[in-house]
Write a protein that holds these residues in place. Sequence first.
Motif, PDB file in Angstrom:
ATOM      1  N   ALA A  12      33.018  39.170  41.338  1.00  0.00           N
ATOM      2  CA  ALA A  12      34.239  38.787  42.051  1.00  0.00           C
ATOM      3  C   ALA A  12      34.685  37.371  41.721  1.00  0.00           C
ATOM      4  O   ALA A  12      35.890  37.080  41.686  1.00  0.00           O
ATOM      5  N   HIS A  13      33.748  36.446  41.472  1.00  0.00           N
ATOM      6  CA  HIS A  13      34.105  35.048  41.232  1.00  0.00           C
ATOM      7  C   HIS A  13      34.547  34.787  39.796  1.00  0.00           C
ATOM      8  O   HIS A  13      34.969  33.671  39.471  1.00  0.00           O
ATOM      9  N   LEU A  14      34.472  35.794  38.921  1.00  0.00           N
ATOM     10  CA  LEU A  14      34.764  35.587  37.504  1.00  0.00           C
ATOM     11  C   LEU A  14      36.253  35.689  37.180  1.00  0.00           C
ATOM     12  O   LEU A  14      36.654  35.419  36.044  1.00  0.00           O
ATOM     13  N   ASP A  15      37.089  36.083  38.146  1.00  0.00           N
ATOM     14  CA  ASP A  15      38.519  36.290  37.912  1.00  0.00           C
ATOM     15  C   ASP A  15      38.728  37.246  36.729  1.00  0.00           C
ATOM     16  O   ASP A  15      39.428  36.939  35.757  1.00  0.00           O
ATOM     17  N   CYS A  16      38.103  38.421  36.850  1.00  0.00           N
ATOM     18  CA  CYS A  16      38.176  39.410  35.775  1.00  0.00           C
ATOM     19  C   CYS A  16      38.858  40.694  36.247  1.00  0.00           C
ATOM     20  O   CYS A  16      38.646  41.756  35.679  1.00  0.00           O
ATOM     21  N   CYS A  17      39.701  40.581  37.292  1.00  0.00           N
ATOM     22  CA  CYS A  17      40.425  41.733  37.840  1.00  0.00           C
ATOM     23  C   CYS A  17      39.467  42.787  38.389  1.00  0.00           C
ATOM     24  O   CYS A  17      39.623  43.983  38.137  1.00  0.00           O
ATOM     25  N   TYR A  18      38.482  42.319  39.121  1.00  0.00           N
ATOM     26  CA  TYR A  18      37.534  43.189  39.808  1.00  0.00           C
ATOM     27  C   TYR A  18      37.823  43.149  41.303  1.00  0.00           C
ATOM     28  O   TYR A  18      38.016  42.073  41.876  1.00  0.00           O
ATOM     29  N   THR A  19      37.864  44.309  41.948  1.00  0.00           N
ATOM     30  CA  THR A  19      37.976  44.370  43.407  1.00  0.00           C
ATOM     31  C   THR A  19      37.158  45.537  43.932  1.00  0.00           C
ATOM     32  O   THR A  19      36.882  46.505  43.219  1.00  0.00           O
ATOM     33  N   GLU A  20      36.802  45.432  45.187  1.00  0.00           N
ATOM     34  CA  GLU A  20      36.190  46.558  45.882  1.00  0.00           C
ATOM     35  C   GLU A  20      37.284  47.545  46.286  1.00  0.00           C
ATOM     36  O   GLU A  20      38.414  47.147  46.564  1.00  0.00           O
ATOM     37  N   VAL A  21      36.948  48.818  46.333  1.00  0.00           N
ATOM     38  CA  VAL A  21      37.860  49.843  46.847  1.00  0.00           C
ATOM     39  C   VAL A  21      37.498  50.045  48.321  1.00  0.00           C
ATOM     40  O   VAL A  21      36.476  50.647  48.640  1.00  0.00           O
TER      41      VAL A  21
END
Length: 366
Positions: free
Chosen positions: A297-306
């Motif tokens: 989440a902290h990498l700013d790689c367009c990752y999110t939880e659903v």
Amino acid sequence: MPPPLAGVRVIELAAIGPAPFCGMMLADHGAEVIRIDRPGGTDPLEQDQGRDVMLRSRRSLTLDLKQPESIAIVLRLVETADGFLEGFRPGVAERLGLGPEVLLQRNPALVYARMTGWGQSGPLSDKAGHDLNYISLNGCLHALGPEDAPPLPPLNLIGDYGGGGMMLAFGFVTALLAARGSGVGRVIDCSMSDGAGAMMAAMWSLKHNGVWDAPRGRNLLDGGAPFYACYACADGRFVAIGAMEEKFYRRLVDGLGLAADPLFAAQHDRGRWSEMKARLAAIFASRPRAEWTGRLAHLDCCYTEVLTMDEAPHHEHNRARGNFVTADGMIQPRPAPRFLGTETVEPRMWKMDSDRDAILRELGIE
């Protein structure tokens, strides 16, 4: 400043789906929406309409539109209004004596907003349907879902609420601007099928550029791309990956420890997408969602939880933005969009016929 639609009065004939969603959008931004309810309600599933979020922030007056005295009251209200909203099949409002010709004679500057599935004209205009039907003839539905299964119904977000209610709200505001400048009202023919088709503009652009040319489930935005897809975690929860741009893709690959893996060297090698996706599926399935969140989440790689509907109001971003509010004990999304430096409308739940006496007094009717 007051809400942007403060001072605007809209008369809404009770309907289901996109028409009340449009009414909600207008009320959310300050319009006075008077909903003319039917005796007994309108919910096709016989749910408690007092819990219907889409009916929030309205005034309510129950009238039997089969009675001439009720039609007379609606006509009086129209004379005081900026807009009129109905969601019947073509011809129904005319048979009630509430068609555009009649109402525009009473109020030449009126915005008459009509919401249908297929439009006011065309061979399907008088046919029944629902969201799934209205997005099926414009290329939209065919593009949704996995490659090895039939198209997947996208709730009823695209036809009813995106192509329907939200498109009608946009049409209403643009027509209102024109009417205030010219003194001449307009009739809006808003069709869910038309609106959903218009929302496919970006996909047509991809098609014309040769980017959208594979079967369903193998393209860039339909789950075919391994870097734009959802994955299951070890605990049965899901994550969403949207790392389309190269810099975000590289951060994702690095975060997963795959930077040296030749399989992930060429992001847009479609011939390897299936293999890449299978590999990512296995990786994400090896750990619970919370671990992936802590790692990515902290990498700013367009990752999110659903998140589920129960989880969403408690996410830190949603809490910080106040994206959910409570009205009469019911959690619901707050009005959107927001206008900075502007008073917000605090949602209140609908109660049938709650404003009968006040509205009739305003009209001078016993």
